[in-house]
Scaffold this motif. Structure first.
Motif, short mmCIF file in Angstrom:
data_model
loop_
_atom_site.label_atom_id
_atom_site.label_comp_id
_atom_site.label_asym_id
_atom_site.label_seq_id
_atom_site.Cartn_x
_atom_site.Cartn_y
_atom_site.Cartn_z
N ASN A 32 -11.80 -20.07 -13.26
CA ASN A 32 -11.86 -20.66 -11.93
C ASN A 32 -11.54 -19.59 -10.89
OD1 ASN A 32 -12.74 -23.19 -12.67
ND2 ASN A 32 -10.71 -24.07 -12.76
N THR A 33 -10.48 -19.79 -10.13
CA THR A 33 -10.15 -18.87 -9.05
C THR A 33 -9.70 -17.51 -9.61
OG1 THR A 33 -9.55 -20.66 -7.57
CG2 THR A 33 -8.67 -18.48 -7.05
N MET A 34 -10.15 -16.46 -8.95
CA MET A 34 -9.71 -15.09 -9.26
C MET A 34 -9.07 -14.54 -7.98
SD MET A 34 -13.12 -13.87 -11.33
CE MET A 34 -12.38 -12.76 -12.54
N ALA A 35 -8.07 -13.71 -8.15
CA ALA A 35 -7.33 -13.26 -6.97
C ALA A 35 -6.74 -11.87 -7.18
CB ALA A 35 -6.21 -14.24 -6.63
N TRP A 36 -6.43 -11.25 -6.06
CA TRP A 36 -5.69 -9.98 -6.04
C TRP A 36 -4.38 -10.20 -5.30
CZ3 TRP A 36 -6.94 -5.72 -8.75
CH2 TRP A 36 -8.25 -5.60 -9.21
N TYR A 37 -3.32 -9.67 -5.88
CA TYR A 37 -1.99 -9.65 -5.28
C TYR A 37 -1.56 -8.20 -5.18
CZ TYR A 37 -1.39 -14.68 -6.11
OH TYR A 37 -1.52 -16.05 -6.09
N ARG A 38 -0.53 -7.96 -4.40
CA ARG A 38 0.05 -6.62 -4.34
C ARG A 38 1.55 -6.72 -4.16
NH1 ARG A 38 -2.36 -4.43 1.48
NH2 ARG A 38 -1.07 -5.75 2.85
N GLN A 39 2.22 -5.67 -4.61
CA GLN A 39 3.67 -5.61 -4.49
C GLN A 39 4.07 -4.19 -4.12
OE1 GLN A 39 5.90 -7.00 -7.91
NE2 GLN A 39 7.69 -7.39 -6.64
N ALA A 40 4.66 -4.07 -2.94
CA ALA A 40 5.18 -2.78 -2.49
C ALA A 40 6.64 -2.66 -2.91
CB ALA A 40 5.05 -2.67 -0.98
N PRO A 41 7.17 -1.44 -3.00
CA PRO A 41 8.56 -1.26 -3.42
C PRO A 41 9.51 -2.04 -2.51
CG PRO A 41 7.41 0.83 -3.44
CD PRO A 41 6.47 -0.16 -2.83
N GLY A 42 10.40 -2.80 -3.13
CA GLY A 42 11.40 -3.54 -2.39
C GLY A 42 10.89 -4.81 -1.73
N ARG A 43 9.66 -5.16 -2.02
CA ARG A 43 9.07 -6.35 -1.40
C ARG A 43 8.57 -7.32 -2.47
NH1 ARG A 43 5.52 -5.11 3.83
NH2 ARG A 43 6.02 -7.32 4.06
N GLN A 44 8.39 -8.57 -2.06
CA GLN A 44 7.88 -9.57 -2.98
C GLN A 44 6.38 -9.40 -3.16
OE1 GLN A 44 9.08 -13.41 -1.36
NE2 GLN A 44 10.90 -13.43 -2.65
N ARG A 45 5.91 -9.87 -4.30
CA ARG A 45 4.47 -9.85 -4.55
C ARG A 45 3.80 -10.82 -3.58
NH1 ARG A 45 2.43 -10.02 -10.71
NH2 ARG A 45 4.02 -8.39 -10.71
N GLU A 46 2.67 -10.39 -3.00
CA GLU A 46 1.99 -11.22 -2.01
C GLU A 46 0.50 -11.33 -2.33
OE1 GLU A 46 2.06 -9.52 1.91
OE2 GLU A 46 1.18 -7.62 1.26
N LEU A 47 -0.08 -12.45 -1.94
CA LEU A 47 -1.51 -12.65 -2.12
C LEU A 47 -2.27 -11.79 -1.13
CD1 LEU A 47 -3.92 -14.25 -3.36
CD2 LEU A 47 -3.61 -15.87 -1.48
N VAL A 48 -3.28 -11.08 -1.64
CA VAL A 48 -4.15 -10.27 -0.78
C VAL A 48 -5.43 -11.04 -0.49
CG1 VAL A 48 -5.50 -8.15 -0.62
CG2 VAL A 48 -3.22 -8.11 -1.69
N ALA A 49 -6.08 -11.54 -1.54
CA ALA A 49 -7.34 -12.26 -1.38
C ALA A 49 -7.61 -13.07 -2.64
CB ALA A 49 -8.50 -11.31 -1.12
N SER A 50 -8.36 -14.16 -2.47
CA SER A 50 -8.76 -14.96 -3.63
C SER A 50 -10.19 -15.42 -3.45
CB SER A 50 -7.83 -16.17 -3.81
OG SER A 50 -7.94 -17.05 -2.71
N ILE A 51 -10.83 -15.78 -4.57
CA ILE A 51 -12.22 -16.23 -4.53
C ILE A 51 -12.41 -17.29 -5.61
CG2 ILE A 51 -12.92 -14.29 -6.03
CD1 ILE A 51 -15.63 -14.35 -4.50
N THR A 52 -13.02 -18.40 -5.22
CA THR A 52 -13.29 -19.46 -6.19
C THR A 52 -14.59 -19.16 -6.93
OG1 THR A 52 -14.61 -20.81 -4.67
CG2 THR A 52 -12.21 -21.12 -4.61
N ARG A 53 -14.88 -20.02 -7.90
CA ARG A 53 -16.09 -19.82 -8.68
C ARG A 53 -17.35 -19.96 -7.81
NH1 ARG A 53 -17.23 -19.13 -13.83
NH2 ARG A 53 -19.29 -19.71 -14.59
#
Length: 121
Positions: A32-53
């Motif tokens: 189903n949905t595919m997504a990219w997240y990112r995590q910088a040093p000292g920060r929480q992981r955050e959603l960058v972008a997502s795409i549905t089917r």
């Protein structure tokens, strides 16, 4: 078992571009949905972008107009084209998919191992 293999992370100068890829393999029957997240040093992981089917996309405000997410459903692969990169984009980028593996009756989240993106002169 489902595996996600990411590639494309690198060191790039501000204003440059990178393209990340994430391919799902193993006994995966549907995605189903595919997504990219990112995590910088000292920060929480955050959603960058997502795409549905069906290719509906969502972007974080910080990357709108610079990043483009896309997917190849025939290869269970998701891409992230990153343009006009900034130092604040520096992070480990992770892909995540909602997939249904063989023998599993439900969709579950699977994560990649992460790929480092560093934007610096």
């Amino acid at each position: 078992q489902v595996q996600l293999v990411e590639s494309g992370g690198d060191l790039v100068q501000p204003g440059g571009s990178l393209r990340l890829s994430c391919a799902a393999s193993g006994t995966i029957l549907a995605v189903n949905t595919m997504a990219w997240y990112r995590q910088a040093p000292g920060r929480q992981r955050e959603l960058v972008a997502s795409i549905t089917r069906t290719a509906y996309t969502v972007y974080s405000d910080s990357v709108k107009g610079r990043f483009t997410i896309s997917r190849d459903n025939t290869k269970n692969t998701v891409f992230l084209q990153m343009n006009t990169l900034r130092p604040e984009d520096t992070a480990v980028y992770y892909c995540k998919i909602q997939g249904r593996a063989a023998g599993r009756g439900v969709f579950e989240d699977y994560w990649g191992q992460g790929t480092q993106v560093t934007v610096s002169s």
